[in-house]
Design an enzyme around this catalytic site. Structure first.
Site, PDB file in Angstrom:
ATOM      1  CB  SER A 276      -8.894   1.590  -7.119  1.00  0.00           C
ATOM      2  OG  SER A 276      -8.611   0.250  -6.831  1.00  0.00           O
TER       3      SER A 276
ATOM      4  CB  THR B 208       1.945 -10.610  17.133  1.00  0.00           C
ATOM      5  OG1 THR B 208       0.835 -10.781  16.286  1.00  0.00           O
ATOM      6  CG2 THR B 208       1.801 -11.425  18.382  1.00  0.00           C
TER       7      THR B 208
ATOM      8  CE  LYS C 179      -4.774   0.023  -5.018  1.00  0.00           C
ATOM      9  NZ  LYS C 179      -5.720   1.058  -5.432  1.00  0.00           N
TER      10      LYS C 179
END
Ligand code: ADP
Length: 666
Positions: A573, A255, A616
């Site tokens: 995964s 934003t 991750k």
């Protein structure tokens, strides 16, 4: 009684006059003005007491309040844009670069579209020169070609907004040229000119995509107005995927970069959230025949922005309600499509509004979740999550100074020590972005403000240490989950990708007497369930490799559970993590909690690459993971990451489950 009646009439005519003035001032396009005046005529003939009167009045007022003719002037100065973006935002180098490239392309296209480019094709030289002369006088840039082949050669080199072609030509006729232009240059409009105007040839040309046709001998005015109409509609901005889509976890600056772009361009900025939008009418409005009809959100936001060219951010396009996706998505497609949005019809407004100068930016948490036909239109820019160091830097340079200003502390600004910041980030937030961090800083600033008002501004009251953080924010909320949890049999740590960035999960496996059933519970999507099945099948068919009895499944049930918490994006995964949980349980060897695994498992035991590695790895650091095991094919992704992101982690890249066993299991 008569007196009252007269008074009422006067008020009514005053209201009508007022509306007349408003219509005048709104500078509507002629066709809309006609609609407004027609409606005004209708309500001036009915009593104000009737419902239709107030419906009509509201409608006219709404029409008059739209910024038909109001535009802010663009400052498409790339240097200035670059300065604003980099002053306002730390890092995000790639993102800023892509935005600047996008603006540069817009600038070029815009400057080209200012002087419409026309190609005149006819095998009669006199006719060509004649038209060239007429059009040049209208300030168009005109080129000519004496055959279809020459026209196509010219189109390869430059882009044309409009091609005027004769129908009857030697070798390549006008229809063939039209077809080839439609196929290769869909953004160029074609007008065919024919001396042999039969209804068939004209309709054939229109059917094949001609914008219009003109019959010879033509009147000059006719040519001028046909060309003008075609040029107005031809949008050289209609390049595929020309709408920016900012995709990334919440709080990563989507934003605020959008606001930065608006500021850089000197445009107004507005936002609409599409999250949960179910109904097409929310985009396109209700017809006025419905009781309580309302305009759609797009037109309403344009009205609020008070200019017809704001930067309009459409938030959470990936969260539009699923059931109604086709309807709402096609309404949105129309809004975003430069071929159509120059005459967007909101059902309530019921007249075309030109949205083609609005700069749309859409946002999503996960671009993969965007409805395919919409995704096709978008130029996706990924906003990555931040490392702890990035967060500290952004907090120091941007978030803290802003909160100091907002909470009125400029005369007595608090000083956050590095340790205090690290403690807020590690113990009170768990996020890829910065929203939680900004909130916690705001809370601390507010509490300090109260302290200062009650007592006084002292050096002591300004210093924020880790102890002060704990006093002000209460006991810590988050722990290094992976580092602090005990190693257990049958529980492994995995890395997943979620809507809000990356996260860790603990996969649990248990075995009990039963009848060869695989029980799956917790936050597992369909693909994850299949991965669990594949993991079990792989272990069953390779029991000997792991020194397990061949019949370990006989008379047993196996239960795999992923405790809720993070809601992983469904995908394969977790396969390797699940297999390791099963092996830990079956081999009765505890698994190291500090070792996190992510990898797809094939039935043959090979480890296949996974997505979302950056998020991750950030999640692994946040959770205090020590070692990350990933598929060998993901090594390149890790090599590409900046060193500071990897500094507290050890990496191991595996090609098979066997290679993982001794690293994960104790
Ligand atoms: P999003 O729209 O992605 O959810 P926001 O733009 O609302 O995120 O960002 C959250 C807060 O973090 C805002 O106050 C924003 O100014 C700040 N912020 C995010 N990224 C940066 C950055 N790279 N540099 C400075 N401030 C940032």
């Amino acid at each position: 009684m008569g007196f009252f009646r007269k008074g009422e009439d006067n008020t009514q005519s005053a209201a009508i006059d007022d509306l007349k003035r408003k219509i005048e001032a709104a500078k509507m396009p002629a066709e809309v003005r006609e609609i407004a005046e027609g409606e005004l005529g209708a309500i001036s003939r009915i009593s104000p007491a009737m419902a239709e009167y107030s419906i009509g009045l509201t409608y006219i007022e709404y029409l008059a309040s739209l910024p038909w003719d109001r535009k802010t002037e663009d400052h498409l100065d790339l240097g200035r844009a670059e300065m604003i973006l980099s002053e306002r935002h730390f890092g995000l180098g790639n993102v800023k670069e892509r935005i600047l490239e996008h603006l540069a392309v817009k600038k070029l296209l815009l400057s080209q579209s200012k002087l419409p480019h026309i190609l005149v094709v006819d095998d009669e030289e006199v006719a060509v020169r004649n038209l060239e002369h007429v059009l040049q006088k209208e300030d168009y840039t005109v080129e000519t070609a004496l055959s279809g082949a020459e026209a196509l050669r010219k189109m390869e080199i430059s882009s044309f907004d409009l091609v005027l072609t004769d129908l009857r030509m030697q070798k390549m006729g006008g229809i063939e040229l039209l077809e080839r232009i439609r196929a290769s240059y869909p953004q160029s409009r074609v007008i065919v000119i024919t001396a042999f105007a039969t209804i068939e040839s004209a309709t054939e040309a229109i059917k094949k995509g001609a914008f219009n046709y003109i019959t010879k001998p033509f009147k000059l005015d006719e040519v001028r107005s046909a060309v003008k109409a075609a040029i107005e509609k031809a949008s050289s901005l209609s390049i595929k995927g020309s709408v920016l889509c900012f995709s990334g976890p919440p709080g990563t600056g989507k934003t605020s970069l959008g606001q930065g772009i608006a500021e850089a361009l000197g445009r107004n900025f507005s936002r609409i959230s599409l999250g949960g939008v179910r109904d097409e009418a929310e985009i396109r409005g209700h017809r006025r025949t419905y009781a309580g009809a309302m305009p759609g959100r797009i037109i309403e936001e344009i009205r609020r922005a008070q200019s017809s060219n704001p930067v309009l951010m459409l938030d959470e396009i990936d969260k539009m309600h699923n059931e109604s996706r086709v309807d709402t998505a096609s309404a949105l497609l129309e809004v975003l499509d430069p071929e159509q949005n120059h005459s967007f019809i909101d059902h309530y407004v019921d007249a075309p509004f030109d949205l083609s100068s609005v700069m749309f930016i859409v946002t999503a948490n996960v671009a993969d979740n965007i409805y395919e036909p919409l995704l096709d239109r978008l130029e996706v820019i990924e906003f990555p999550g931040y490392t702890e160091e990035d967060k500290e830097m952004i907090a120091e340079r941007y978030l803290i100074p802003r909160q100091i200003r907002q909470q009125g502390l400029s005369h007595c600004p608090p000083e956050f020590t590095r340790d205090a910041l690290a403690s807020i980030i590690q113990s009170y937030t768990k996020e890829a972005g910065l929203r939680g961090l900004e909130r916690q800083i705001a809370t601390i600033c507010r509490k300090i403000a109260k302290e200062i008002v009650l007592n006084a501004c002292t050096a002591e009251s300004r210093l924020v240490t880790p102890q002060i953080v704990e006093t002000l924010l209460g006991p810590r909320r988050y722990y290094f989950e992976a580092a602090t949890a005990k190693n257990r049999v049958g529980v492994t740590t995995g890395l997943v990708w979620t809507e809000t960035g990356g996260d860790i999960i603990f996969v649990e496996a248990a075995k009990m007497w039963g009848s060869k059933e695989l029980i799956l519970t917790g936050s597992l999507g369909t693909v994850m369930r299949e991965s669990a099945q594949a993991a079990l099948s792989y272990i069953r068919s390779n029991a000997a490799v792991f020194n397990l009895p061949e019949d370990f499944f006989e008379n047993h049930d196996i239960h795999i559970h992923v405790p809720a918490g993070a809601i992983p994006k469904d995908g394969p995964s977790a396969g390797a993590t699940i297999a390791m949980a099963l092996l830990s349980m079956l081999m009765a060897r505890p698994a190291r909690r500090g070792v996190a695994v992510s990898g797809e498992l094939s039935l043959g035991g090979r480890i296949l690459p996974v997505g979302g590695t950056r998020e991750k790895i950030l999640a692994a650091s946040r959770a205090g993971v020590k070692e990350v095991i990933l598929p060998l094919k993901n090594k390149v992704d890790i090599d590409d990451l900046p060193p500071n992101m990897k500094k507290d982690l050890e990496f191991f890249f595996a090609e098979s489950i066997e290679e993982m066993v001794d690293r994960v299991l104790i």
